[in-house]
Design an enzyme around this catalytic site. Structure first.
Site, PDB file in Angstrom:
ATOM      1  N   ASP A  34       0.651  -1.201  -0.471  1.00 57.15           N
ATOM      2  CA  ASP A  34       0.085   0.042   0.247  1.00 57.15           C
ATOM      3  C   ASP A  34       0.707   1.393   0.022  1.00 57.15           C
ATOM      4  OD1 ASP A  34      -3.387  -0.125   1.297  1.00 57.15           O
ATOM      5  OD2 ASP A  34      -2.452   1.999   0.582  1.00 57.15           O
ATOM      6  N   ASN A  35       0.449   2.641  -0.464  1.00 60.26           N
ATOM      7  CA  ASN A  35       1.257   3.704  -0.231  1.00 60.26           C
ATOM      8  C   ASN A  35       1.219   4.699   0.742  1.00 60.26           C
ATOM      9  OD1 ASN A  35      -0.875   4.863  -1.905  1.00 60.26           O
ATOM     10  ND2 ASN A  35       0.167   5.268  -3.625  1.00 60.26           N
ATOM     11  N   ALA A  77      -5.364  -2.012  -4.836  1.00 57.24           N
ATOM     12  CA  ALA A  77      -4.947  -0.426  -5.080  1.00 57.24           C
ATOM     13  C   ALA A  77      -6.017   0.211  -6.262  1.00 57.24           C
ATOM     14  CB  ALA A  77      -4.191  -0.308  -4.995  1.00 57.24           C
ATOM     15  N   ALA A  78      -6.456   1.077  -6.026  1.00 56.83           N
ATOM     16  CA  ALA A  78      -6.548   1.838  -6.862  1.00 56.83           C
ATOM     17  C   ALA A  78      -6.719   3.469  -7.131  1.00 56.83           C
ATOM     18  CB  ALA A  78      -8.081   1.256  -7.112  1.00 56.83           C
ATOM     19  N   GLN A  79      -7.515   3.865  -7.600  1.00 56.35           N
ATOM     20  CA  GLN A  79      -7.683   6.070  -7.226  1.00 56.35           C
ATOM     21  C   GLN A  79      -9.182   5.026  -7.782  1.00 56.35           C
ATOM     22  OE1 GLN A  79      -9.957   8.741  -7.933  1.00 56.35           O
ATOM     23  NE2 GLN A  79      -9.534   8.405  -9.807  1.00 56.35           N
ATOM     24  N   TYR A 144     -12.897   6.458 -14.880  1.00 51.77           N
ATOM     25  CA  TYR A 144     -13.227   5.489 -13.924  1.00 51.77           C
ATOM     26  C   TYR A 144     -13.740   3.874 -14.229  1.00 51.77           C
ATOM     27  CZ  TYR A 144     -13.849   2.669  -9.422  1.00 51.77           C
ATOM     28  OH  TYR A 144     -13.824   1.664  -8.338  1.00 51.77           O
ATOM     29  N   LYS A 148     -11.844  -0.012 -15.030  1.00 54.85           N
ATOM     30  CA  LYS A 148     -12.268  -1.052 -14.903  1.00 54.85           C
ATOM     31  C   LYS A 148     -12.665  -2.158 -15.622  1.00 54.85           C
ATOM     32  CE  LYS A 148     -11.789  -0.575 -10.223  1.00 54.85           C
ATOM     33  NZ  LYS A 148     -10.039  -0.694  -9.447  1.00 54.85           N
ATOM     34  N   ASN A 173     -22.659  -1.070  -4.567  1.00 51.60           N
ATOM     35  CA  ASN A 173     -21.943   0.160  -3.888  1.00 51.60           C
ATOM     36  C   ASN A 173     -22.308  -0.128  -2.086  1.00 51.60           C
ATOM     37  OD1 ASN A 173     -24.202   1.136  -5.582  1.00 51.60           O
ATOM     38  ND2 ASN A 173     -24.162   2.987  -4.441  1.00 51.60           N
TER      39      ASN A 173
HETATM   40  C1  UD2 Z   1     -20.979   3.921  -6.916  1.00 52.11           C
HETATM   41  C2  UD2 Z   1     -19.476   4.129  -6.489  1.00 52.11           C
HETATM   42  C3  UD2 Z   1     -18.538   4.970  -7.622  1.00 52.11           C
HETATM   43  C4  UD2 Z   1     -18.942   3.720  -8.688  1.00 52.11           C
HETATM   44  C5  UD2 Z   1     -20.636   4.291  -9.423  1.00 52.11           C
HETATM   45  C6  UD2 Z   1     -20.900   3.242 -10.387  1.00 52.11           C
HETATM   46  C7  UD2 Z   1     -19.514   4.011  -4.034  1.00 52.11           C
HETATM   47  C8  UD2 Z   1     -19.061   4.392  -3.063  1.00 52.11           C
HETATM   48  N1  UD2 Z   1     -19.491   4.959  -5.399  1.00 52.11           N
HETATM   49  O1  UD2 Z   1     -21.020   5.403  -7.461  1.00 52.11           O
HETATM   50  O2  UD2 Z   1     -17.403   4.297  -7.580  1.00 52.11           O
HETATM   51  O3  UD2 Z   1     -18.631   2.224  -8.773  1.00 52.11           O
HETATM   52  O4  UD2 Z   1     -21.607   3.441  -8.023  1.00 52.11           O
HETATM   53  O5  UD2 Z   1     -22.392   3.311 -10.796  1.00 52.11           O
HETATM   54  O6  UD2 Z   1     -20.153   2.843  -4.206  1.00 52.11           O
HETATM   55  N2  UD2 Z   1     -26.045  11.113  -2.569  1.00 52.11           N
HETATM   56  C9  UD2 Z   1     -27.128  11.933  -2.058  1.00 52.11           C
HETATM   57  N3  UD2 Z   1     -26.532  12.262  -0.808  1.00 52.11           N
HETATM   58  C10 UD2 Z   1     -25.038  12.107  -0.473  1.00 52.11           C
HETATM   59  C11 UD2 Z   1     -24.540  11.582  -1.718  1.00 52.11           C
HETATM   60  C12 UD2 Z   1     -24.610  10.752  -2.560  1.00 52.11           C
HETATM   61  O7  UD2 Z   1     -27.972  11.788  -2.248  1.00 52.11           O
HETATM   62  O8  UD2 Z   1     -24.335  13.041   0.436  1.00 52.11           O
HETATM   63  C13 UD2 Z   1     -26.508   9.966  -3.544  1.00 52.11           C
HETATM   64  C14 UD2 Z   1     -25.934  10.113  -4.927  1.00 52.11           C
HETATM   65  O9  UD2 Z   1     -26.207  11.432  -5.756  1.00 52.11           O
HETATM   66  C15 UD2 Z   1     -26.512   9.302  -5.605  1.00 52.11           C
HETATM   67  C16 UD2 Z   1     -26.554   7.970  -4.340  1.00 52.11           C
HETATM   68  O10 UD2 Z   1     -27.034   8.874  -3.052  1.00 52.11           O
HETATM   69  O11 UD2 Z   1     -27.616   8.601  -6.830  1.00 52.11           O
HETATM   70  C17 UD2 Z   1     -25.089   6.760  -4.584  1.00 52.11           C
HETATM   71  O12 UD2 Z   1     -24.273   7.748  -4.538  1.00 52.11           O
HETATM   72  P1  UD2 Z   1     -22.989   7.091  -3.939  1.00 52.11           P
HETATM   73  O13 UD2 Z   1     -21.830   8.163  -4.114  1.00 52.11           O
HETATM   74  O14 UD2 Z   1     -22.878   6.386  -2.471  1.00 52.11           O
HETATM   75  O15 UD2 Z   1     -22.961   6.434  -4.909  1.00 52.11           O
HETATM   76  P2  UD2 Z   1     -22.901   5.924  -6.894  1.00 52.11           P
HETATM   77  O16 UD2 Z   1     -23.343   5.199  -6.985  1.00 52.11           O
HETATM   78  O17 UD2 Z   1     -22.847   7.391  -7.581  1.00 52.11           O
END
Ligand code: UD2
Length: 306
Positions: A34-35, A77-79, A144, A148, A173
């Site tokens: 891990d970095n 490990a990823a961004q 992103y 993948k 998620n």
């Molecule tokens: C998820 C993954 C992301 C990518 C993506 C692919 C996570 C954390 N991220 O993004 O890496 O794989 O899926 O589709 O699992 N929201 C709110 N309030 C907040 C934060 C978020 O309403 O404070 C909403 C946001 O607008 C979205 C939903 O909640 O409609 C889920 O958001 P997220 O950021 O948890 O995950 P997502 O599905 O955008």
């Protein structure tokens, strides 16, 4: 197996550290590479079976050293920020694509027979039909997601070129302890818990009726270990198989805390998808894995224990 050694890249991060714990419990020797850009030493336990390599996956020599004599590699490990990948796509690809190529290359070089790596539901882009099976169209809508998807193709190519078996796990998620709520890439559940703990209102982007397939990090760790122990190849959805909307998440939190929670609504977030849910038939049949954590149980773990 007591003599089996698993290398976990990104092992000091959120998903990595939970998987490392499970591997140690199962009697594996573990090497974390891990970095520490977003991972933390305090995420990891102290164990005589744990070795830490503070290195970057873009460093070939460091990877070769870490993989020497290992039985398997779990590459996490990823961004991981979708937003960062839009702002700096080339930088993202050096971590997410070149990083995976380096891992596969070092594994082939060191004759490590098994590589399991993190893919993402992001490879599907905006789903056309739910639930998503692994054969659904892959049309990423962020660098992103494309990173993948390219990873999956490199993994398949390396299996042709080398005696190596790989499996890509398309996580949906993920939520759970140690997901940093303040970080830009943190999930909605971590953010909700953080603000609720401070007595503030959760933010909802849009009407709150968008749905996601939330999966508890412990189930992800179990899937990672099952995939490392399996000989199955290709790609697999890792999810709960259930879709829940954000208003229901808020309701469940209110029920668990015994306090009303009133979210504040904001305009929908740019690039958001509306609904997401995985078909997890292959997770069950190919890995024999059945997610154990209902959302309410996972949320309960995240609340301050009485
Ligand atoms: C998820 C993954 C992301 C990518 C993506 C692919 C996570 C954390 N991220 O993004 O890496 O794989 O899926 O589709 O699992 N929201 C709110 N309030 C907040 C934060 C978020 O309403 O404070 C909403 C946001 O607008 C979205 C939903 O909640 O409609 C889920 O958001 P997220 O950021 O948890 O995950 P997502 O599905 O955008």
């Amino acid at each position: 197996g007591s003599e089996a050694t698993v290398v976990v890249t990104g092992g000091a991060g959120f998903i990595g550290s939970h998987t490392v714990e499970l591997l140690l419990q199962r009697g594996y020797r573990v090497r974390v590479l891990d970095n520490f850009s977003t991972g933390h030493r305090h995420n990891l336990p102290n164990s005589e079976n744990l070795e830490i390599f503070a290195d970057d996956i873009r460093d070939h020599e460091a990877l070769r050293t870490a993989l020497r004599g290992a039985t398997a590699c779990l590459h996490l490990a990823a961004q991981v920020s979708v937003q960062c990948s839009i702002e700096a796509p080339a930088e993202s690809a050096t971590h997410n694509v070149v990083g995976l190529i380096n891992v596969l290359d070092a594994a082939a070089d060191q004759k490590v027979p098994r590589v399991v790596y993190a893919s993402s539901a992001a490879v599907y882009g905006d789903p056309q039909q739910l639930p998503l099976t692994e054969t659904a169209a892959t049309v990423p809508i962020s660098p992103y997601g494309l990173d993948k998807l390219v990873d999956e193709q490199y993994a398949r190519l390396f299996m042709r070129l080398h005696p190596l078996s790989t499996m890509g796990l398309r996580y949906f998620n993920v939520y759970g302890p140690r997901q940093d709520p303040r970080s830009p890439y943190s999930g909605v559940i971590s953010k909700f818990l953080d603000v609720v703990a401070r007595g503030e209102s959760p933010k909802i982007y849009g009407d709150g009726l968008q749905t996601r397939d939330f999966v508890y990090v412990q189930d992800i760790a179990a899937a990672n270990v099952a995939a490392l122990e399996s000989r199955e190849t290709g790609v697999l959805n890792v999810a709960s198989g259930n879709a829940v909307d954000l208003l229901s998440v808020v309701d469940t939190l209110a029920a668990l805390t015994g306090r009303p929670i009133t979210p504040r609504h904001y305009p929908p977030r740019d690039g958001d998808i509306r609904d997401s849910r995985a078909d997890i038939t292959q997770l069950r049949t190919r890995l024999g894995m059945c997610p154990q954590w209902a959302l309410a149980d996972g949320l309960r773990q995240l609340l301050p224990q009485p």
